[in-house]
Design an enzyme around this catalytic site. Structure first.
Site, PDB file in Angstrom:
ATOM      1  N   HIS A  23       4.401  -0.313  -3.012  1.00 55.34           N
ATOM      2  CA  HIS A  23       3.375   0.524  -3.663  1.00 55.34           C
ATOM      3  C   HIS A  23       3.531   1.985  -3.263  1.00 55.34           C
ATOM      4  O   HIS A  23       3.494   2.886  -4.122  1.00 55.34           O
ATOM      5  CB  HIS A  23       1.989   0.006  -3.276  1.00 55.34           C
ATOM      6  CG  HIS A  23       0.863   0.906  -3.654  1.00 55.34           C
ATOM      7  ND1 HIS A  23       0.078   0.703  -4.774  1.00 55.34           N
ATOM      8  CD2 HIS A  23       0.362   2.033  -3.055  1.00 55.34           C
ATOM      9  CE1 HIS A  23      -0.832   1.657  -4.853  1.00 55.34           C
ATOM     10  NE2 HIS A  23      -0.681   2.480  -3.817  1.00 55.34           N
ATOM     11  N   GLU A  24       3.721   2.231  -1.975  1.00 57.92           N
ATOM     12  CA  GLU A  24       3.866   3.614  -1.515  1.00 57.92           C
ATOM     13  C   GLU A  24       5.151   4.247  -2.048  1.00 57.92           C
ATOM     14  O   GLU A  24       5.172   5.436  -2.400  1.00 57.92           O
ATOM     15  CB  GLU A  24       3.836   3.661   0.013  1.00 57.92           C
ATOM     16  CG  GLU A  24       2.549   3.143   0.636  1.00 57.92           C
ATOM     17  CD  GLU A  24       1.298   3.816   0.083  1.00 57.92           C
ATOM     18  OE1 GLU A  24       1.390   4.974  -0.372  1.00 57.92           O
ATOM     19  OE2 GLU A  24       0.234   3.181   0.091  1.00 57.92           O
ATOM     20  N   HIS A  50       4.610   5.502  -5.484  1.00 59.11           N
ATOM     21  CA  HIS A  50       4.010   6.840  -5.481  1.00 59.11           C
ATOM     22  C   HIS A  50       5.090   7.909  -5.325  1.00 59.11           C
ATOM     23  O   HIS A  50       5.058   8.945  -5.992  1.00 59.11           O
ATOM     24  CB  HIS A  50       3.015   6.968  -4.326  1.00 59.11           C
ATOM     25  CG  HIS A  50       1.646   6.464  -4.635  1.00 59.11           C
ATOM     26  ND1 HIS A  50       0.938   6.836  -5.762  1.00 59.11           N
ATOM     27  CD2 HIS A  50       0.832   5.606  -3.944  1.00 59.11           C
ATOM     28  CE1 HIS A  50      -0.245   6.242  -5.756  1.00 59.11           C
ATOM     29  NE2 HIS A  50      -0.328   5.491  -4.665  1.00 59.11           N
ATOM     30  N   GLU A  83      -3.279   5.174  -8.836  1.00 58.66           N
ATOM     31  CA  GLU A  83      -3.267   3.928  -8.060  1.00 58.66           C
ATOM     32  C   GLU A  83      -2.884   2.744  -8.936  1.00 58.66           C
ATOM     33  O   GLU A  83      -2.081   1.892  -8.526  1.00 58.66           O
ATOM     34  CB  GLU A  83      -4.636   3.689  -7.406  1.00 58.66           C
ATOM     35  CG  GLU A  83      -4.942   4.600  -6.231  1.00 58.66           C
ATOM     36  CD  GLU A  83      -3.888   4.517  -5.139  1.00 58.66           C
ATOM     37  OE1 GLU A  83      -3.479   3.406  -4.771  1.00 58.66           O
ATOM     38  OE2 GLU A  83      -3.475   5.580  -4.661  1.00 58.66           O
TER      39      GLU A  83
END
Length: 320
Positions: free
Chosen positions: A130-131, A134, A199
Site C-alpha cells: 500500500h505504501e 503511494h 487512500e
C-alpha cells in the site's frame, strides 16, 4: 478519475488561497499569497520528507538491522517496478505506517514497531505494498503540497484577526470575516477529501503489487483496532501528518464523513474483498503462494517470493 478529482481539488485549494489574499489585501495581497505559496511548496518539495521522519523519530534500517522487514520492502519494490526506497522503523506501540518523499527515486517508507509486532508476515507485506503504491502514484508529493497550502490558508486566516484587511473588496468586512472563519474549514475539507481519494487508490494499487488483496484487508482491520486503543503521542503532537498514515493515528476519527482524513476501514476492507473476487475470476493472474511462512520453497529449491530462506525460521528484526 481519482487523478482528475485530485487535480481539481488541488486547483480549488490554490484558488481559495488566492481569494483569501484578495480579501485581506486586494490584488496586491493575491499576488503576495501566490508568491508565498510557491516558496512554501518549493521548500516542502525538498525537505518535507526529512521533517516528517524527524517528527516521528524514525530510524533508518537495512538488511543487517532489519532483514525480514527490509526484504519485504525490497521484493515488493521490484514487483512494482520501483527503486527500493529508504526503509525506516518507528519505535511506537501503535500499529501504523506511512510513505514520504518527493518522487520514487527519493522515497522512504516507515512502519512502527507496533505494526511489525502485531501483524503477520503477509499482512506486513500488504501494508508495505500500500505504501509503495503511494510512492508509485506520487501521492506523497501531492499530500505534501496539500498540507502546505492548508497550513498557509490557516495562517492567512489568523492574520485577519490582527489586520483589518481590504474593506474595499466586493464583500467588504463580511468577506474578511468569511475568510477568517470559513477558509480554514474549507481548506481542511479539501485536504481530507484528497487524502480519502488517494487512500482508496493506494489500497487497490497495493493489492495489485502484492497480488493478495486480503492480506491488506486483514491488516487494515488489525491496524484500525490497534490505533483505536493505543495513543500515538508523536502523531497527536503533529496532527498535520495524520493523513500520511495508512490508518488515522489520531483519536476520535472514525466516521467516513467530511472531517476525516481516511475512509472508513469497513469500506476499504469491503473494496478489497471485491477486488479479491475479481482476482479469483482472472485466469491470467499469477499469484505467490499464501500464508504459510515455511512453505514458500519453489520447485527448484530456491527461496520463496519474499527473498528469504524458506527452510529456516525468518530472522528476527529489531522490533522483537
Amino acid at each position: 478519475m481519482n487523478l482528475i478529482r485530485t487535480a481539481m481539488l488541488l486547483a480549488s485549494m490554490t484558488a481559495l488561497f488566492m481569494a483569501i489574499g484578495y480579501m485581506l489585501a486586494g490584488t496586491g495581497g493575491m499576488v503576495i499569497t501566490l508568491a508565498v505559496a510557491a516558496a512554501m511548496n518549493l521548500f516542502s518539495y525538498w525537505n518535507a520528507d526529512k521533517m516528517v521522519l524527524r517528527m516521528h523519530h524514525a530510524v533508518e534500517v537495512d538488511e543487517r538491522s532489519a532483514p525480514e522487514y527490509y526484504g519485504i520492502v525490497r521484493q515488493l519494490a521490484e514487483q512494482a517496478g520501483l527503486p527500493t526506497p529508504k526503509v525506516y522503523l518507528i519505535r511506537n506501540d501503535q500499529p501504523n505506517a506511512f510513505a514520504t518523499g518527493r518522487n520514487p527515486q527519493n522515497a522512504a517508507v516507515a512502519a512502527t514497531t507496533g505494526l511489525l509486532n502485531m501483524l503477520s508476515y503477509e499482512e506486513v507485506a500488504g501494508v508495505m505494498a500500500h505504501e509503495l503504491a503511494h510512492v508509485k502514484h506520487r501521492d506523497t508529493l501531492t499530500m505534501t503540497i496539500t498540507a502546505t497550502l492548508a497550513g498557509a490558508i490557516s495562517m492567512l486566516a489568523n492574520f485577519a484577526i490582527f489586520f483589518r484587511g481590504d474593506r474595499n473588496n466586493p464583500l467588504g468586512f463580511v468577506g474578511i470575516l468569511l475568510a477568517m472563519i470559513l477558509a480554514p474549514l474549507a481548506a481542511a475539507m479539501v485536504q481530507m477529501a484528497i487524502s480519502r481519494t488517494r487512500e482508496y487508490s493506494a489500497d487497490r494499487g497495493g493489492a495489485e503489487i502484492c497480488r493478495h488483496p486480503l492480506w491488506l484487508a486483514s491488516a487494515l482491520g488489525k491496524i484500525s483496532r490497534g490505533a483505536g486503543r493505543i495513543v500515538n503521542e508523536d502523531a497527536e503532537r503533529n496532527p498535520a501528518t495524520a493523513h500520511m498514515f495508512i490508518i488515522n493515528p489520531l483519536s476520535g476519527q472514525r466516521m467516513d464523513g467530511l472531517f476525516t482524513t481516511h475512509p472508513a476501514t469497513e469500506n476499504r476492507i469491503a473494496a478489497l474483498q471485491r477486488m479479491e473476487q475479481e482476482f479469483q475470476r482472472s485466469e491470467q493472474q499469477v499469484r505467490p503462494r499464501p500464508a504459510d511462512r515455511r512453505s514458500d520453497r519453489t520447485d527448484d529449491g530456491t527461496s520463496g517470493p519474499w527473498g528469504r530462506d524458506p527452510g529456516q525460521e525468518p530472522p528476527k528484526g529489531p522490533w522483537s
